[in-house]
Design an enzyme around this catalytic site. Structure first.
Site, PDB file in Angstrom:
ATOM      1  N   ASP A 139       0.878  -1.303   0.008  1.00  0.00           N
ATOM      2  CA  ASP A 139      -0.185   0.121   0.143  1.00  0.00           C
ATOM      3  C   ASP A 139       0.806   1.060  -0.157  1.00  0.00           C
ATOM      4  OD1 ASP A 139      -2.863   1.176   2.044  1.00  0.00           O
ATOM      5  OD2 ASP A 139      -2.416   1.417  -0.074  1.00  0.00           O
ATOM      6  N   LYS A 141       1.957   4.521  -0.712  1.00  0.00           N
ATOM      7  CA  LYS A 141       1.460   5.845  -1.779  1.00  0.00           C
ATOM      8  C   LYS A 141       1.718   7.038  -0.760  1.00  0.00           C
ATOM      9  CE  LYS A 141      -3.109   4.587   0.412  1.00  0.00           C
ATOM     10  NZ  LYS A 141      -4.517   4.327  -0.017  1.00  0.00           N
ATOM     11  N   ASN A 144       0.460   7.274   3.153  1.00  0.00           N
ATOM     12  CA  ASN A 144       1.068   6.372   3.832  1.00  0.00           C
ATOM     13  C   ASN A 144       2.641   6.654   4.170  1.00  0.00           C
ATOM     14  OD1 ASN A 144      -1.153   4.942   4.291  1.00  0.00           O
ATOM     15  ND2 ASN A 144      -0.789   3.299   2.687  1.00  0.00           N
ATOM     16  N   ASP A 157       1.915   2.917   8.580  1.00  0.00           N
ATOM     17  CA  ASP A 157       0.652   2.221   8.061  1.00  0.00           C
ATOM     18  C   ASP A 157       0.723   0.736   7.435  1.00  0.00           C
ATOM     19  OD1 ASP A 157      -2.754   3.610   6.879  1.00  0.00           O
ATOM     20  OD2 ASP A 157      -2.184   1.728   7.870  1.00  0.00           O
ATOM     21  N   THR A 175      -7.865   4.433  -2.989  1.00  0.00           N
ATOM     22  CA  THR A 175      -7.381   4.865  -4.353  1.00  0.00           C
ATOM     23  C   THR A 175      -7.044   3.641  -5.177  1.00  0.00           C
ATOM     24  OG1 THR A 175      -5.927   5.865  -5.884  1.00  0.00           O
ATOM     25  CG2 THR A 175      -5.262   5.548  -3.431  1.00  0.00           C
TER      26      THR A 175
END
Ligand SMILES: Cc1nn(C)cc1-c1nc2c(-c3cnn(Cc4ccccc4)c3)c(Cl)cnc2[nH]1
Length: 288
Positions: A139, A141, A144, A157, A175
């Protein structure tokens, strides 16, 4: 290495709670100070009631705790400990002095190449550490990523991270921009648990740092179509080295993506991140 917050058993009374720092899908984060040591940290508060209805989010939190507690890297946000009371779960996290990276990105609209390259080098170093421990973040991005007081970035995260391989049923939310083609395509989910998914996201992150928007940003349907075809255009004002590293990461076939070792040796990274290189550039500029 200073190992603060040593006691194994924590409880809320040990902390003086400060201002709210932010909120996520599940829970809020507060500035906090551990009373006996005056140690500053970030306290993430999750309500058990919310987690129960979150569709397996409780397992995600358990995984986040299990994975993040055992990680120690300058570009990974530390989880020092956790505790709970009847209604809430508390995560004692490292306080990142300069907050959420995506807010800096939005404020500056995009990062200059030297800054983007330094962030990507730090991300590659953190991902190399994670992959060596067979942890896949999944994840990556801007939302995070946090920023420490010296401008260093910290992946946070770990709710979506997994120990590879793993037979987890994953429901995706948020997203689509960062999803690799193998997670968009239906069919075999084996590739979902291959570290190379993080290489694709690193390519998306590089693009977004330099251009200010994600490469496949579109309507949800179009985004999925464009990801599945790696259909993106890189603006001509992006340097050729930066274009090259993006193209070598945003490759449909996971096995053909640039390995992290080669990311860290890529000319774009070396040009902006190797100290000698910078001094040499300064020397060159001064001698003109
Ligand atoms: C905001 C902010 N401004 N400045 C100057 C520093 C910060 C700061 N924020 C943090 C934060 C922080 C805050 N919000 N979030 C997002 C979030 C919240 C709840 C669940 C999931 C995700 C993280 C942390 Cl963990 C750890 N350290 C942090 N530092």
């Amino acid at each position: 290495v200073d190992v603060p917050l040593v006691p194994k058993q924590f409880h809320l009374g040990m902390f003086e709670i400060g201002r709210p720092l932010g909120k996520g899908k599940f829970g809020r984060v507060y500035l906090a100070k551990e009373r006996s040591s005056n140690f500053i940290c970030a306290l993430k508060v999750l309500y058990k009631s919310e987690l129960q209805h979150g569709g397996g989010v409780e397992k995600q939190v358990r995984r986040e705790i299990e994975i993040q507690s055992n990680l120690r890297h300058p570009n990974i946000l530390k989880l020092y400990g956790h505790f709970h009371d009847s209604k809430r779960i508390f995560l004692i996290l490292e306080f990142a002095g300069k907050g959420e990276l995506y807010k800096h990105l939005r404020r500056e609209s995009r990062f200059p190449e030297w800054k983007a390259a330094q962030y990507i080098a730090q991300m590659a170093s953190a991902l190399q550490y994670l992959h060596r421990k067979h942890v896949i973040h999944r994840d990556i991005k801007p939302e995070n990523i946090l920023m420490g007081i010296h401008g260093e970035i910290k992946i946070s995260d770990f709710g979506w991270s997994v120990h590879a391989p793993n037979n987890r049923r994953a429901t995706l939310c948020g997203t689509l921009d960062y999803l690799p083609p193998e997670m968009i395509r239906s069919g075999s989910k084996d590739n979902w648990y291959n570290e190379k998914v993080d290489l694709w996201s690193l390519g998306v992150l590089t693009y977004e740092f330099l251009v200010g928007e994600a490469p496949f940003e579109d309507t949800p349907i179009m985004t999925q179509k464009r990801i599945a075809r790696a259909d993106m255009t890189i603006p001509e004002w992006v340097s050729k080295e930066a274009k090259d590293i993006i193209k070598r990461l945003l490759v449909l076939d996971p096995d053909k993506r640039l390995p992290l070792e080669e990311v860290l040796q890529h000319p774009w990274i070396i040009k902006h991140c190797v100290k000698g290189e910078r001094a040499a550039n300064r020397e060159k500029a001064l001698s003109k």
